[in-house]
Design an enzyme around this catalytic site. Structure first.
Site, PDB file in Angstrom:
ATOM      1  N   HIS A 196       0.783  -1.216  -0.007  1.00  0.00           N
ATOM      2  CA  HIS A 196      -0.037  -0.082   0.152  1.00  0.00           C
ATOM      3  C   HIS A 196       0.892   1.129   0.015  1.00  0.00           C
ATOM      4  CE1 HIS A 196      -2.411  -3.276   1.942  1.00  0.00           C
ATOM      5  NE2 HIS A 196      -3.318  -2.711   1.153  1.00  0.00           N
ATOM      6  N   SER A 220      -6.825   3.031  -6.419  1.00  0.00           N
ATOM      7  CA  SER A 220      -6.804   3.254  -4.914  1.00  0.00           C
ATOM      8  C   SER A 220      -7.224   2.127  -4.171  1.00  0.00           C
ATOM      9  CB  SER A 220      -8.350   4.232  -4.626  1.00  0.00           C
ATOM     10  OG  SER A 220      -9.327   3.430  -5.151  1.00  0.00           O
ATOM     11  N   ASP A 221      -7.038   2.070  -3.023  1.00  0.00           N
ATOM     12  CA  ASP A 221      -7.630   0.899  -2.095  1.00  0.00           C
ATOM     13  C   ASP A 221      -8.996   1.235  -1.841  1.00  0.00           C
ATOM     14  OD1 ASP A 221      -7.534  -1.285  -0.412  1.00  0.00           O
ATOM     15  OD2 ASP A 221      -6.035  -0.998   0.739  1.00  0.00           O
ATOM     16  N   TRP A 222      -9.560  -0.081  -1.385  1.00  0.00           N
ATOM     17  CA  TRP A 222     -11.139   0.037  -1.376  1.00  0.00           C
ATOM     18  C   TRP A 222     -11.581   1.208  -0.407  1.00  0.00           C
ATOM     19  CZ3 TRP A 222     -13.085  -3.279  -4.450  1.00  0.00           C
ATOM     20  CH2 TRP A 222     -12.340  -4.228  -4.836  1.00  0.00           C
ATOM     21  N   SER A 226     -11.042   4.293  -0.452  1.00  0.00           N
ATOM     22  CA  SER A 226      -9.599   5.401  -0.287  1.00  0.00           C
ATOM     23  C   SER A 226      -9.748   6.487  -1.138  1.00  0.00           C
ATOM     24  CB  SER A 226      -8.398   4.643   0.073  1.00  0.00           C
ATOM     25  OG  SER A 226      -7.913   4.248  -1.027  1.00  0.00           O
TER      26      SER A 226
END
Length: 181
Positions: free
Chosen positions: A87, A164-166, A168
Site C-alpha cells: 500500500h 486506490s484501495d477500497w 480510499s
C-alpha cells in the site's frame, strides 16, 4: 485454492528464487480461476507491531523486502497475472487509517519506505500500484501528487496503473490532480 504460507514467512527464507517460484504457483492458480490482476504483493515495511497487515508484507528490512518483491513480481507476471504492489506508502497502522497522517522526512522515505516500491517499478516492471488509505504530510495518498506523479511516475518512470484501495478516494478533483488512474 492452495493455502500458501503468508508473505512474511516467504521473505524469511531470504531466497528471491523461492519467491519467484512461489509467485509462479500463485499465478497459475490465478489464471486457473480467471484472475488476471492480483492485489498484491504488499511491500510496506513492518515498523509498527500493531499493524494489522504485517503478515502480508515482506518484513522490516528494505533490502530483503526489495529482493523478495522483485522475485515475486517477476514470477507472478511470468504467468500472465499483473501484480499490484501495495500500500503506497507508509501504511503502518490500522487505527484511524482514513484520517491519520503518516509523516516522515523525505530521506527516511527514500531509504526505508520506498526501496521496495522503486525496485518493483524499475527492476520487476510491476503493472499496478495501489495507494494506501493514510495521509502523507496531510494529503491522502490517493490525492498526493508528490507521491503518485513526482516520485512514482517522474522519478521512477512508472507507466502502469495507479489505483486506490477500497474506499480510499475522498474527492474526484483530488484524485484526478493527485495522479490516480
Amino acid at each position: 485454492s492452495t493455502g500458501f504460507p503468508c508473505p512474511i514467512m516467504l521473505a524469511s527464507s531470504f531466497d528471491p528464487e523461492l519467491a519467484f517460484r512461489y509467485a509462479e504457483a500463485v499465478g497459475e492458480e490465478c489464471r486457473a480461476g480467471g484472475i488476471e490482476v492480483l492485489l498484491g504483493p504488499g511491500l510496506n515495511i513492518a515498523r509498527n507491531s500493531q499493524c494489522g497487515r504485517n503478515f502480508e508484507y515482506f518484513g522490516e528490512d528494505p533490502y530483503l523486502t526489495s529482493e523478495t518483491a522483485v522475485g515475486y513480481i517477476l514470477g507472478l507476471q511470468e504467468r500472465g497475472v499483473m501484480a499490484t504492489i501495495k500500500h503506497f506508502a507508509l501504511n503502518n497502522q490500522e487505527w484511524s487509517r482514513h484520517n491519520a497522517s503518516s509523516d516522515a522526512d523525505e530521506r527516511t522515505m527514500q531509504e526505508i519506505y520506498f526501496p521496495a516500491f522503486r525496485k518493483a517499478v524499475q527492476q520487476a516492471g510491476v503493472g499496478s500500484v495501489m495507494d494506501s488509505y493514510n495521509l502523507i504530510w496531510g494529503v491522502h495518498a490517493s490525492e498526493n501528487r508528490w507521491l503518485n506523479v513526482d516520485v512514482l511516475r517522474r522519478q521512477w518512470g512508472f507507466e502502469g496503473i495507479v489505483m486506490s484501495d477500497w474506499t480510499s478516494t475522498y474527492s474526484t478533483a483530488g484524485i484526478v490532480r493527485g495522479g490516480l488512474d
